[in-house]
Motif scaffolding. Structure first.
Motif, PDB file in Angstrom:
ATOM      1  N   TYR A 227      -1.157   7.355 -10.567  1.00 49.53           N
ATOM      2  CA  TYR A 227      -0.354   6.340  -9.918  1.00 49.53           C
ATOM      3  C   TYR A 227      -1.155   5.037  -9.846  1.00 49.53           C
ATOM      4  O   TYR A 227      -2.387   5.038  -9.792  1.00 49.53           O
ATOM      5  N   THR A 228      -0.439   3.923  -9.845  1.00 53.82           N
ATOM      6  CA  THR A 228      -1.054   2.632  -9.567  1.00 53.82           C
ATOM      7  C   THR A 228      -1.731   2.716  -8.198  1.00 53.82           C
ATOM      8  O   THR A 228      -1.188   3.319  -7.267  1.00 53.82           O
ATOM      9  N   ARG A 229      -2.904   2.120  -8.086  1.00 58.73           N
ATOM     10  CA  ARG A 229      -3.685   2.320  -6.869  1.00 58.73           C
ATOM     11  C   ARG A 229      -2.975   1.766  -5.633  1.00 58.73           C
ATOM     12  O   ARG A 229      -2.194   0.820  -5.695  1.00 58.73           O
ATOM     13  N   GLU A 230      -3.310   2.387  -4.516  1.00 58.74           N
ATOM     14  CA  GLU A 230      -2.759   1.965  -3.230  1.00 58.74           C
ATOM     15  C   GLU A 230      -3.352   0.614  -2.818  1.00 58.74           C
ATOM     16  O   GLU A 230      -4.560   0.391  -2.946  1.00 58.74           O
ATOM     17  N   PRO A 231      -2.540  -0.276  -2.275  1.00 59.06           N
ATOM     18  CA  PRO A 231      -3.119  -1.479  -1.661  1.00 59.06           C
ATOM     19  C   PRO A 231      -3.809  -1.105  -0.355  1.00 59.06           C
ATOM     20  O   PRO A 231      -3.351  -0.197   0.358  1.00 59.06           O
ATOM     21  N   SER A 232      -4.905  -1.772  -0.075  1.00 58.42           N
ATOM     22  CA  SER A 232      -5.586  -1.530   1.201  1.00 58.42           C
ATOM     23  C   SER A 232      -4.798  -2.194   2.330  1.00 58.42           C
ATOM     24  O   SER A 232      -3.924  -3.045   2.102  1.00 58.42           O
ATOM     25  N   ALA A 233      -5.144  -1.826   3.549  1.00 55.07           N
ATOM     26  CA  ALA A 233      -4.499  -2.442   4.711  1.00 55.07           C
ATOM     27  C   ALA A 233      -4.743  -3.950   4.719  1.00 55.07           C
ATOM     28  O   ALA A 233      -3.848  -4.740   5.050  1.00 55.07           O
ATOM     29  N   GLU A 234      -5.950  -4.373   4.324  1.00 54.07           N
ATOM     30  CA  GLU A 234      -6.261  -5.804   4.292  1.00 54.07           C
ATOM     31  C   GLU A 234      -5.471  -6.502   3.201  1.00 54.07           C
ATOM     32  O   GLU A 234      -4.987  -7.633   3.392  1.00 54.07           O
ATOM     33  N   GLU A 235      -5.318  -5.872   2.048  1.00 51.21           N
ATOM     34  CA  GLU A 235      -4.519  -6.475   0.980  1.00 51.21           C
ATOM     35  C   GLU A 235      -3.061  -6.635   1.405  1.00 51.21           C
ATOM     36  O   GLU A 235      -2.434  -7.666   1.131  1.00 51.21           O
ATOM     37  N   LEU A 236      -2.514  -5.627   2.088  1.00 47.40           N
ATOM     38  CA  LEU A 236      -1.140  -5.746   2.575  1.00 47.40           C
ATOM     39  C   LEU A 236      -1.014  -6.872   3.592  1.00 47.40           C
ATOM     40  O   LEU A 236      -0.033  -7.625   3.599  1.00 47.40           O
ATOM     41  N   ARG A 237      -2.003  -7.001   4.449  1.00 46.23           N
ATOM     42  CA  ARG A 237      -1.975  -8.099   5.431  1.00 46.23           C
ATOM     43  C   ARG A 237      -1.986  -9.448   4.728  1.00 46.23           C
ATOM     44  O   ARG A 237      -1.209 -10.359   5.079  1.00 46.23           O
ATOM     45  N   LEU A 238      -2.849  -9.592   3.727  1.00 46.82           N
ATOM     46  CA  LEU A 238      -2.929 -10.858   3.002  1.00 46.82           C
ATOM     47  C   LEU A 238      -1.622 -11.172   2.292  1.00 46.82           C
ATOM     48  O   LEU A 238      -1.147 -12.317   2.311  1.00 46.82           O
ATOM     49  N   ILE A 239      -1.039 -10.164   1.652  1.00 43.94           N
ATOM     50  CA  ILE A 239       0.228 -10.386   0.950  1.00 43.94           C
ATOM     51  C   ILE A 239       1.316 -10.810   1.928  1.00 43.94           C
ATOM     52  O   ILE A 239       2.040 -11.792   1.710  1.00 43.94           O
ATOM     53  N   ARG A 240       1.437 -10.078   3.028  1.00 44.39           N
ATOM     54  CA  ARG A 240       2.557 -10.269   3.945  1.00 44.39           C
ATOM     55  C   ARG A 240       2.403 -11.457   4.887  1.00 44.39           C
ATOM     56  O   ARG A 240       3.384 -12.107   5.234  1.00 44.39           O
ATOM     57  N   GLU A 241       1.157 -11.738   5.293  1.00 48.32           N
ATOM     58  CA  GLU A 241       0.958 -12.768   6.309  1.00 48.32           C
ATOM     59  C   GLU A 241       0.400 -14.070   5.764  1.00 48.32           C
ATOM     60  O   GLU A 241       0.642 -15.132   6.351  1.00 48.32           O
ATOM     61  N   VAL A 242      -0.349 -14.013   4.665  1.00 49.97           N
ATOM     62  CA  VAL A 242      -1.033 -15.203   4.170  1.00 49.97           C
ATOM     63  C   VAL A 242      -0.409 -15.733   2.881  1.00 49.97           C
ATOM     64  O   VAL A 242      -0.101 -16.921   2.774  1.00 49.97           O
ATOM     65  N   ILE A 243      -0.218 -14.873   1.907  1.00 48.61           N
ATOM     66  CA  ILE A 243       0.207 -15.323   0.579  1.00 48.61           C
ATOM     67  C   ILE A 243       1.719 -15.448   0.453  1.00 48.61           C
ATOM     68  O   ILE A 243       2.231 -16.417  -0.103  1.00 48.61           O
ATOM     69  N   ASP A 244       2.445 -14.474   0.974  1.00 47.07           N
ATOM     70  CA  ASP A 244       3.903 -14.466   0.803  1.00 47.07           C
ATOM     71  C   ASP A 244       4.617 -14.096   2.099  1.00 47.07           C
ATOM     72  O   ASP A 244       5.335 -13.098   2.161  1.00 47.07           O
ATOM     73  N   PRO A 245       4.443 -14.896   3.153  1.00 45.04           N
ATOM     74  CA  PRO A 245       5.079 -14.560   4.432  1.00 45.04           C
ATOM     75  C   PRO A 245       6.603 -14.603   4.389  1.00 45.04           C
ATOM     76  O   PRO A 245       7.266 -14.003   5.237  1.00 45.04           O
ATOM     77  N   LYS A 246       7.179 -15.302   3.410  1.00 47.04           N
ATOM     78  CA  LYS A 246       8.640 -15.386   3.306  1.00 47.04           C
ATOM     79  C   LYS A 246       9.240 -14.197   2.545  1.00 47.04           C
ATOM     80  O   LYS A 246      10.459 -14.103   2.413  1.00 47.04           O
ATOM     81  N   GLY A 247       8.381 -13.327   2.009  1.00 49.92           N
ATOM     82  CA  GLY A 247       8.886 -12.150   1.322  1.00 49.92           C
ATOM     83  C   GLY A 247       9.557 -12.428  -0.006  1.00 49.92           C
ATOM     84  O   GLY A 247      10.454 -11.681  -0.420  1.00 49.92           O
ATOM     85  N   LEU A 248       9.111 -13.467  -0.706  1.00 49.65           N
ATOM     86  CA  LEU A 248       9.726 -13.817  -1.994  1.00 49.65           C
ATOM     87  C   LEU A 248       9.522 -12.724  -3.039  1.00 49.65           C
ATOM     88  O   LEU A 248      10.312 -12.588  -3.972  1.00 49.65           O
ATOM     89  N   ARG A 249       8.471 -11.923  -2.871  1.00 51.60           N
ATOM     90  CA  ARG A 249       8.189 -10.849  -3.820  1.00 51.60           C
ATOM     91  C   ARG A 249       9.341  -9.858  -3.898  1.00 51.60           C
ATOM     92  O   ARG A 249       9.623  -9.291  -4.965  1.00 51.60           O
TER      93      ARG A 249
END
Length: 256
Positions: A227-249
């Motif tokens: 499987y594609t590797r799991e994102p870490s808790a810190e990576e999820l935080r960065l994606i959701r709160e810092v990089i893409d808080p609007k959820g465009l992904r």
């Protein structure tokens, strides 16, 4: 294959897979095309590839990592078109392009669908794809994996694949490299003896059968596909709160 329980969405797995494209890339220019690749490049910059160079998508080198769609607050330099092309021609860039069609050898089409002399549909045109593929690492992002995109033979070659580069000789193969193809189903590469596409990992929840049925040619499929590797808790935080808080992904890769 094994995978743990996670709260990550398919889009977030794709973003992490795109970030891996630039792992330990050093001081090279990342040129992501698409929302998820942009998130991936910024995630790589904030984690395991701190020297990665990013732009504002126009002509500025940026020193901070703003949220997708937000203006950068730190500008490191001016990168006009001629400067960008100089990086391309000298291999100091890793671009992640899209593809209307992609074949087993990595030939990419973004120009037209149908016969070139009378196409059924006109697309972007060849643009800079030949120069990209022959001069700097070029990976691909496909947000909708289907037999319409992954085809036996592209209608027109825009980005150069391994077979055509080999046929053209050393001048074409010297810097030609397609490290990764990331889709909403998995991650692929060309690490096979004949340089044809191989399934490298599946995103959790996806099966080999789903991938092969959505691919218009015979993939190389190892006996064991991780499987594609799991994102870490810190990576999820960065994606959701810092990089893409609007959820465009989630618009580019909706949750199944």
């Amino acid at each position: 294959m094994s995978g743990g329980t996670t709260t990550a969405t398919r889009a977030e797995y794709c973003a992490v897979a795109c970030a891996e494209v630039w792992r330990d890339a050093g001081e090279v220019l990342a040129t992501p095309m698409g929302t998820v690749p942009t998130i991936g490049a910024r995630l790589a910059k904030l984690t395991f590839s701190p020297d990665l160079l990013l732009t504002d998508g126009e002509a500025l080198l940026i020193g901070d990592v703003p949220a997708v769609g937000a203006r950068a607050q730190v500008v490191e330099g001016w990168l006009p078109y001629r400067g960008h092309l100089a990086l391309v021609a000298t291999g100091r860039r890793h671009v992640m392009m899209g593809a209307a069609q992609l074949d087993r050898h990595g030939n990419q089409n973004i120009s037209c669908i149908g016969d070139w002399s009378r196409p059924d549909r006109q697309l972007l045109g060849v643009r800079g794809a030949p120069v990209n593929t022959l001069n700097n690492p070029t990976s691909y992002w496909v947000p909708r994996h289907s037999t319409r995109v992954f085809v036996e033979r592209v209608d027109m070659v825009s980005g150069v694949g391994y077979d055509r580069a080999a046929a053209a000789g050393p001048s074409a193969t010297r810097y030609h490299r397609i490290p990764d193809v990331v889709s909403d189903l998995g991650v692929f590469d060309f690490e096979t003896p004949d340089r044809t596409m191989r399934l490298r990992s599946l995103h959790p929840g996806i099966t080999v059968e789903q991938v092969t049925q959505a691919t218009g040619f015979a993939l190389t499929v190892p006996d064991e596909v991780p499987y594609t590797r799991e994102p870490s808790a810190e990576e999820l935080r960065l994606i959701r709160e810092v990089i893409d808080p609007k959820g465009l992904r989630e618009r580019e890769v909706p949750t199944a």
